[in-house]
Design a protein around this motif. Structure first.
Motif, PDB file in Angstrom:
ATOM      1  N   GLU A 137       0.740  -1.220  -0.123  1.00  0.00           N
ATOM      2  CA  GLU A 137       0.018  -0.065   0.044  1.00  0.00           C
ATOM      3  C   GLU A 137       0.593   1.302  -0.040  1.00  0.00           C
ATOM      4  OE1 GLU A 137      -3.130   0.592  -0.558  1.00  0.00           O
ATOM      5  OE2 GLU A 137      -3.776  -1.423  -0.629  1.00  0.00           O
ATOM      6  N   ILE A 138       2.148   1.064   0.368  1.00  0.00           N
ATOM      7  CA  ILE A 138       2.929   2.209   0.224  1.00  0.00           C
ATOM      8  C   ILE A 138       4.182   2.551  -0.555  1.00  0.00           C
ATOM      9  CG2 ILE A 138       2.074   2.690   2.913  1.00  0.00           C
ATOM     10  CD1 ILE A 138       4.639   1.585   4.038  1.00  0.00           C
ATOM     11  N   ASP A 139       4.630   1.408  -1.025  1.00  0.00           N
ATOM     12  CA  ASP A 139       5.934   1.552  -1.841  1.00  0.00           C
ATOM     13  C   ASP A 139       6.210   0.008  -2.465  1.00  0.00           C
ATOM     14  OD1 ASP A 139       8.294   1.798  -2.945  1.00  0.00           O
ATOM     15  OD2 ASP A 139       9.454   2.855  -1.323  1.00  0.00           O
ATOM     16  N   TYR A 140       5.719  -0.028  -3.785  1.00  0.00           N
ATOM     17  CA  TYR A 140       5.995  -1.470  -4.186  1.00  0.00           C
ATOM     18  C   TYR A 140       7.369  -1.898  -4.489  1.00  0.00           C
ATOM     19  CZ  TYR A 140       7.688  -0.114  -9.051  1.00  0.00           C
ATOM     20  OH  TYR A 140       8.728   0.141 -10.015  1.00  0.00           O
ATOM     21  N   ARG A 321      -1.772   4.575  -2.297  1.00  0.00           N
ATOM     22  CA  ARG A 321      -2.222   4.092  -3.416  1.00  0.00           C
ATOM     23  C   ARG A 321      -3.805   4.477  -3.424  1.00  0.00           C
ATOM     24  NH1 ARG A 321      -0.674  -0.555  -3.446  1.00  0.00           N
ATOM     25  NH2 ARG A 321       0.867  -0.242  -4.867  1.00  0.00           N
ATOM     26  N   MET A 322      -4.404   4.252  -2.444  1.00  0.00           N
ATOM     27  CA  MET A 322      -5.894   4.689  -1.975  1.00  0.00           C
ATOM     28  C   MET A 322      -6.143   5.945  -2.340  1.00  0.00           C
ATOM     29  SD  MET A 322      -8.163   3.150   0.961  1.00  0.00           S
ATOM     30  CE  MET A 322      -7.317   1.402   0.941  1.00  0.00           C
ATOM     31  N   GLU A 323      -5.320   6.749  -1.662  1.00  0.00           N
ATOM     32  CA  GLU A 323      -5.395   8.180  -1.473  1.00  0.00           C
ATOM     33  C   GLU A 323      -5.362   8.766  -3.069  1.00  0.00           C
ATOM     34  OE1 GLU A 323      -2.941  12.388  -0.162  1.00  0.00           O
ATOM     35  OE2 GLU A 323      -2.135  10.512   0.413  1.00  0.00           O
ATOM     36  N   ALA A 324      -4.182   8.119  -3.884  1.00  0.00           N
ATOM     37  CA  ALA A 324      -4.162   8.448  -5.339  1.00  0.00           C
ATOM     38  C   ALA A 324      -5.538   8.401  -6.109  1.00  0.00           C
ATOM     39  CB  ALA A 324      -2.942   7.855  -6.135  1.00  0.00           C
ATOM     40  N   SER A 354       0.931   9.129  -5.397  1.00  0.00           N
ATOM     41  CA  SER A 354       1.188   8.103  -6.452  1.00  0.00           C
ATOM     42  C   SER A 354       2.701   7.797  -6.674  1.00  0.00           C
ATOM     43  CB  SER A 354       0.623   8.193  -7.802  1.00  0.00           C
ATOM     44  OG  SER A 354       0.879   7.453  -8.808  1.00  0.00           O
ATOM     45  N   GLN A 355       3.323   9.270  -6.804  1.00  0.00           N
ATOM     46  CA  GLN A 355       4.840   9.111  -6.518  1.00  0.00           C
ATOM     47  C   GLN A 355       5.422   8.473  -5.490  1.00  0.00           C
ATOM     48  OE1 GLN A 355       5.339  13.371  -7.454  1.00  0.00           O
ATOM     49  NE2 GLN A 355       5.744  12.942  -9.470  1.00  0.00           N
ATOM     50  N   GLN A 356       4.465   8.387  -4.459  1.00  0.00           N
ATOM     51  CA  GLN A 356       5.172   7.911  -3.163  1.00  0.00           C
ATOM     52  C   GLN A 356       5.126   6.424  -3.268  1.00  0.00           C
ATOM     53  OE1 GLN A 356       6.184   8.835  -0.236  1.00  0.00           O
ATOM     54  NE2 GLN A 356       6.187  11.016  -0.132  1.00  0.00           N
ATOM     55  N   VAL A 357       3.969   5.805  -3.615  1.00  0.00           N
ATOM     56  CA  VAL A 357       3.924   4.256  -3.710  1.00  0.00           C
ATOM     57  C   VAL A 357       4.754   3.894  -4.972  1.00  0.00           C
ATOM     58  CG1 VAL A 357       1.994   4.350  -5.261  1.00  0.00           C
ATOM     59  CG2 VAL A 357       2.259   2.623  -3.402  1.00  0.00           C
ATOM     60  N   ARG A 360       4.185   2.141 -11.655  1.00  0.00           N
ATOM     61  CA  ARG A 360       4.302   2.584 -12.937  1.00  0.00           C
ATOM     62  C   ARG A 360       2.936   2.561 -13.852  1.00  0.00           C
ATOM     63  NH1 ARG A 360       7.710  -0.192 -17.524  1.00  0.00           N
ATOM     64  NH2 ARG A 360       8.495   1.810 -18.846  1.00  0.00           N
ATOM     65  N   TYR A 361       2.304   1.460 -13.410  1.00  0.00           N
ATOM     66  CA  TYR A 361       1.053   1.144 -14.392  1.00  0.00           C
ATOM     67  C   TYR A 361       0.215   2.442 -14.346  1.00  0.00           C
ATOM     68  CZ  TYR A 361      -2.960  -1.182 -16.450  1.00  0.00           C
ATOM     69  OH  TYR A 361      -3.837  -1.395 -17.131  1.00  0.00           O
ATOM     70  N   PHE A 362      -0.037   3.164 -13.299  1.00  0.00           N
ATOM     71  CA  PHE A 362      -1.048   4.205 -13.035  1.00  0.00           C
ATOM     72  C   PHE A 362      -0.489   5.459 -13.504  1.00  0.00           C
ATOM     73  CE2 PHE A 362      -2.417   0.499 -10.130  1.00  0.00           C
ATOM     74  CZ  PHE A 362      -3.754   0.407 -10.846  1.00  0.00           C
ATOM     75  N   VAL A 363       0.788   5.460 -13.791  1.00  0.00           N
ATOM     76  CA  VAL A 363       1.205   6.948 -14.072  1.00  0.00           C
ATOM     77  C   VAL A 363       0.814   7.457 -15.289  1.00  0.00           C
ATOM     78  CG1 VAL A 363       3.399   7.866 -15.037  1.00  0.00           C
ATOM     79  CG2 VAL A 363       3.518   6.442 -12.983  1.00  0.00           C
TER      80      VAL A 363
END
Length: 491
Positions: A137-140, A321-324, A354-357, A360-363
């Protein structure tokens, strides 16, 4: 053969097989080999820990947590530091959705530096797996490191079940890295292994993730089959945790298939269950899906309320991720309501999360929404740069030889190219329009060369969409004759 179709063919007949009762989960002696009728009444911490582990392995944190807590206290009173720590890790993971995942990850990382972990591979594996489930949830990138070491230890000590779970989680990582084809293969292989070894909770999780992956590329009917299978397996075992990802994914698939009433019933039922179990993370995710559904049905105020609630919670507990996800959905709603300032603010917040987590797929999705907002506010140069960045990422994800996933990603992300083309067309930027069309056409031809079964004349989804747009443009008197001549590039 199309991988997803082949995998579905494997999944559907699973009901013919009888699953073996839970046994031999791990080389760790503390895993249970059978169900206890009244474990909470025991004063033996080993018995409590074994039953807690059994429930945890079945993804039933709400029932495992109090058993871990009692075992933790009893181990502490006996001075058993190792098992006290083991039980504490289990308790914290079972209660994870009531706390900050960032803080939990930090605690688990600190424990990995503990000397007690160095010569105890089973305890280290336990801690690494807990951290892997948290870091998703925070950094893949941290998650990948967690599961690679988990897999290495599991293989070294002969723990095939944890090795399988680690492989499946690495499949999730591959998807987030922008390689859904590889992700699907790893998840599919892990799913087949869990079917063979009787790990029903593993099956449920991997079915859910496969469904999410297929749903992301707009294969809604196929996704629904994965979600329904996961839910059926979970609901067949009273000790299994609830398949919240299955509920969420099923609702999104139903909504996409034009069945919004069914989708809402699934979501409201799941939301009641999440609240009763204090599953705050899933509660927020369900609100996001409810918000999307409300927006789809034209209920913008209801959608904004659900999404703001979910987004604020996610921000507070650092579920990036949820926040984004919530913020980008809000950005679209505020944009469509004409509030471009608030929309830009939400999109910017979403991009930061999104940059935190690091997914790449959702960029491309994120950059496309932000680019559209910049264009609407007259910041054309910024918008063009964001679109180009998004297209660079998409092209990078289409570098493999998996035609199924390449075509699916291209179709799912064609909106980026279409909006970029529309922007440069309105600006009479002929050179920019040529570059977009040549980029799409070039990739279409490359894909055809890689896949001998492909038909180059058919073109890609983006190419066909842009062709339609150019045809419309040709009928407009607002554009130059030079721009009108671009159509042949996508034929």
């Amino acid at each position: 053969m199309v991988f997803a179709a082949a995998l579905i063919a494997v999944v559907i007949p699973v009901s013919r097989y009888a699953y073996t009762w839970f046994r031999d989960i791990s080389a760790d002696k503390h895993f249970s080999y059978g169900r206890l009728e009244h474990p909470e009444s025991s004063t033996d911490p080993q018995v409590l820990l074994a039953e807690a582990n059994r429930l945890y392995w079945l993804n039933n944190g709400p029932r495992a947590a109090p058993l871990y807590a009692k075992a933790e206290s009893l181990f502490a009173s006996r001075g058993d530091t190792r098992n006290e720590l083991y039980a504490k890790i289990g308790r914290l993971r079972s209660e994870a959705e009531t706390m900050s995942f960032v803080e939990l990850s930090r605690f688990l990382n600190d424990q990995l530096q503990n000397p007690i972990m160095r010569n105890d591979p089973q305890l280290r594996l336990w801690c690494l797996a807990a951290k892997g489930y948290t870091d998703i949830e925070i950094d893949y990138r941290a998650e990948k490191k967690d599961w690679l070491e988990t897999q290495e230890i599991a293989k070294r000590i002969g723990d095939d079940r944890w090795a399988t779970r680690a492989s499946g989680e690495l499949g999730v990582v591959a998807f987030l890295e922008g390689n859904p084809g590889q992700g699907a293969k790893l998840l599919g292989s892990a799913l087949i292994s869990t079917m063979a070894n009787g790990d029903t909770a593993g099956q449920i999780r991997f079915l859910e993730f496969l469904g999410i992956g297929v749903e992301q590329v707009n294969r809604h009917s196929e996704a629904l089959m994965f979600f329904n299978r996961a839910i059926k397996i979970a609901e067949a075992d009273e000790d299994s945790g609830l398949p919240f990802m299955g509920y969420e994914g099923k609702a999104e698939a139903l909504a996409a298939l034009g069945r919004p009433d069914e989708a809402k019933r699934v979501l409201l039922n799941a939301l009641a269950k999440a609240r009763s179990q204090q599953k705050r993370g899933h509660e927020a995710q369900l609100l996001i899906v409810l918000g999307k559904l409300a927006a789809q049905n034209g209920n913008k105020q209801e959608a904004i309320a659900d999404l703001e609630d979910a987004g604020q919670f996610a921000s507070r507990v650092q579920f990036y991720r949820m926040e984004a996800d919530a913020m980008f959905e809000l950005a679209k709603l505020y944009r469509d309501s004409g509030d471009l300032v608030t929309a830009d603010a939400r999109a910017t917040q979403g991009l930061g999360a999104s940059q935190q987590v690091g997914d790449r797929y959702f960029v491309p999705r994120n950059l496309t929404i932000l680019a559209d907002l910049k264009a609407r506010r007259g910041r054309i140069a910024e918008a063009k740069a964001l679109y180009k960045h998004a297209e660079d990422v998409i092209d990078g994800m289409l570098g493999g030889d998996d035609s199924y996933w390449n075509s699916s990603i291209a179709a799912a992300m064609s909106q980026t190219y279409l909006q970029h083309f529309e922007l440069v067309a309105k600006e009479a930027d002929t050179a920019g329009a040529f570059q977009i069309l040549e980029r799409v056409r070039g990739r279409t031809l490359a894909s055809a060369l890689e896949d001998k079964k492909a038909n180059p004349k058919s073109g890609s989804t983006e190419a066909a969409t842009l062709d339609s747009y150019v045809a419309t443009t040709q009928r407009s008197e607002e554009h130059t004759s030079e721009l009108q001549s671009l159509r042949h590039l996508v034929c």
